[in-house]
Structures are given as C-alpha cells and as structure tokens.
Design an enzyme around this catalytic site. Structure first.
Site, PDB file in Angstrom:
ATOM      1  N   HIS A 111     -13.608 -19.748  30.936  1.00 14.61           N
ATOM      2  CA  HIS A 111     -14.787 -19.515  31.779  1.00 14.61           C
ATOM      3  C   HIS A 111     -14.982 -20.642  32.878  1.00 14.61           C
ATOM      4  O   HIS A 111     -14.755 -21.914  32.280  1.00 14.61           O
ATOM      5  CB  HIS A 111     -15.987 -19.299  31.265  1.00 14.61           C
ATOM      6  CG  HIS A 111     -16.578 -20.317  30.351  1.00 14.61           C
ATOM      7  ND1 HIS A 111     -17.451 -21.328  30.819  1.00 14.61           N
ATOM      8  CD2 HIS A 111     -16.527 -20.432  28.971  1.00 14.61           C
ATOM      9  CE1 HIS A 111     -17.702 -22.137  29.822  1.00 14.61           C
ATOM     10  NE2 HIS A 111     -17.159 -21.874  28.814  1.00 14.61           N
ATOM     11  N   GLU A 215     -17.404 -17.897  21.714  1.00 13.88           N
ATOM     12  CA  GLU A 215     -17.379 -19.345  21.444  1.00 13.88           C
ATOM     13  C   GLU A 215     -17.727 -19.837  19.987  1.00 13.88           C
ATOM     14  O   GLU A 215     -18.274 -18.982  19.530  1.00 13.88           O
ATOM     15  CB  GLU A 215     -18.166 -20.285  22.463  1.00 13.88           C
ATOM     16  CG  GLU A 215     -18.266 -21.757  22.122  1.00 13.88           C
ATOM     17  CD  GLU A 215     -16.889 -22.314  22.495  1.00 13.88           C
ATOM     18  OE1 GLU A 215     -15.926 -22.261  21.689  1.00 13.88           O
ATOM     19  OE2 GLU A 215     -16.478 -23.306  23.594  1.00 13.88           O
TER      20      GLU A 215
END
Length: 309
Positions: A111, A215
């Site tokens: 990202h 994550e």
C-alpha cells in the site's frame, strides 16, 4: 519514507490436495498439503547475489534479460518482448508439468503511505510504539484503519502509470486474479493501482478481500480493520470472501500475534488462494509486514523497500 513496493516472484506449487470443494472458502490444512518452491533464474530478486538494499523492481519488475528454451519456436525473428517470451515459457512449463504441479507468477504490491505512517514519522518510532499507535488519532487526523495520505494516493497513481507503461510497451501479462487485505489503505491502493488500466474483459479488476492478507496483528489501531458493511459500502465492486465477519474478530487492544503465528496465517491464505484459483497471474495488495511473512514462507529475501517509481 513509505512507498508501495512492487515485486514479482515465480513459484512452482506441488500439491497433493484431494477432494477440496470449490465452494469452501477457508482452506482446510487437514485435507491437503501444498509445497511452494521459488523458481530461480527468472527474476533478479530471486538471485542470492542481488542486494536487497539497493535493488529496484521498477526496472521491468526485475525480470532478467535472457533467452528461454522455448524462444526458437515462439520467437524465431527475435521481435517479441522479454515479457512475451517469459509468458510463453510459463505456458509450456505448466503444459509439461507433472500432475499436481503448477507454475504461478505473483505480482505483490504494498500500500501507499497511510496516515499511520505519517504519524509515526511525525512523532518518532519510540513515541509512536509506546503511546500514539494505541490511539485512534490525535483529534485532527485519524489513523485507526488508516486511509491513504495525499502522498500515498500519488504513490499508488505512479504505480498505475508504471503498469500502463509495462502493458503497452513490454506486453506484460495482466493479472488474472486480484486479492487484497481488508485494511482501507490496501483496498484504496489496489483500486488506484488498477483503475483505468487496459485490462482484459475476461479478467476485470474485481479483487477478493481476504482477511488473512492483513498486516501483522498488533495493538496498534492502524491494524484494526473496518466492518464488513463499511468495506461493502466504500468498495462496492469488491468481492468479500465467505466467512468474513461483520466486525474484526482478530484485533485486540494491547495484544498482538507472534511472527510464527503470522507465518502460519500467511501460509494458510496462500494455500486457500491456490487451492481454489487456477489462474496463472495473480495480484496481491498487502502490507510490508505481511509481504515479508509471505516471502519468509517461500524462502525469498525480503525486498520491501521504496520502488523508486
């Protein structure tokens, strides 16, 4: 600095899977076993001599400029691009592969910069880890399930331009399947990366949201995902995997998963994807920590660094 990293790696998958129903969303490790092997000799990032601290995948994704055994019949005049010849090589590797073995190419993207990244840079890592990361924000900026900053948006758009160039000039194979973390910064990065790209009608950009691509889970609020309803409302074209809960059942304040647990989770999500997805070219949008975990499982050097695009 935080940029969306780009990398690709070529893997051979040897499976002794039996009786896996395509309707089952979650992979059951008791029903099969998949071994992953990185196929070296094709990408610089897979080579032991490559320096991870200085390597830049923006140069054709690191694809090595070389010939293949399939070149003489496919490209006798030498007019095809490196990517076209590599795609032909992959086709024949899969064609000739023994039963239970597949070759897949993964395009993995990190990202762009999120507000949590910007906050850590502003406050400093010690203060961030000890205090600010446990808050939802500072009254001005929210970093719980962080959105992209304007810089993060620009970074993702730069990757979009890179993809457009590679498709037009290098004839790179477009992704056939798309997967993303459920955290907002990845949902948005995936959209910005592929929005407006010349994709095939057979394989449009319709990513599947996978819980386990998130994550590494910590007590930081940036690791707490939004609700299923929020994701459906904000990204209505995305598919959400079966079994995805309305609220985040994995995040817990002041607690986190160990590296071993994350690696087990990463193996499980790869097994789930590859047990049900028979496409060859797969895009994954995730996070630096999660990508590192995936690569640890494949015994690949971690190269999650600024892409330089």
């Amino acid at each position: 600095m935080h940029y969306p990293a780009l990398l690709a790696f070529f893997a051979a998958l040897s499976s002794c899977a039996t009786g896996i129903a395509s309707a089952v969303s979650k992979y059951d490790p008791r029903s099969s076993h998949i071994d992953y092997t990185t196929v070296t000799g094709y990408f610089l990032q897979d080579e032991p001599a490559t320096n991870a601290s200085s390597f830049n995948t923006a140069a054709n994704f690191g694809l090595i400029n070389r010939t293949y055994t399939t070149d003489p019949t496919y490209d006798p005049s030498g007019k095809k691009t490196q990517w076209q010849r590599f795609a032909n090589q992959i086709f024949w590797l899969n064609h000739d592969a023994p039963h239970g073995t597949q070759y897949k190419l993964l395009y993995i993207g990190r990202h762009g910069e999120g507000y949590h990244n910007a906050a850590e840079s502003y406050y400093g890592t010690p203060a961030w880890n000890c205090y600010y990361s446990e808050l939802d924000g500072n009254g001005t900026v929210t970093w719980a399930d962080a959105h992209l900053t304007s810089r993060g948006v620009a970074q993702a758009l730069a990757v979009n331009a890179f993809w457009a160039s590679e498709i037009k000039n290098q004839k790179i194979p477009r992704p056939q399947s798309y997967y993303t973390s459920p955290l907002t910064r990845c949902l948005a990065t995936a959209n910005l990366t592929f929005k407006g790209i010349d994709l095939t009608t057979r394989h449009p950009f319709v990513p599947t949201v996978k819980e386990y691509l998130r994550e590494g889970i910590s007590g930081h609020t940036c690791d707490r995902r939004g609700s299923k309803s929020y994701i459906q409302s904000a990204f209505p074209s995305y598919k959400i995997e079966l079994g995805f809960t309305e609220t985040d059942q994995l995040w817990e304040a002041y607690h986190g998963e160990t590296q071993v647990d994350q690696d087990i989770r990463s193996k499980a999500v790869l097994d789930d994807i590859f047990s049900h997805d028979h496409e060859t070219y797969i895009s994954i949008t995730s996070h630096s920590g999660e990508i590192a975990s995936i690569l640890r499982g494949e015994m690949i050097s971690c190269m999650i660094r600024p892409s330089g695009i």
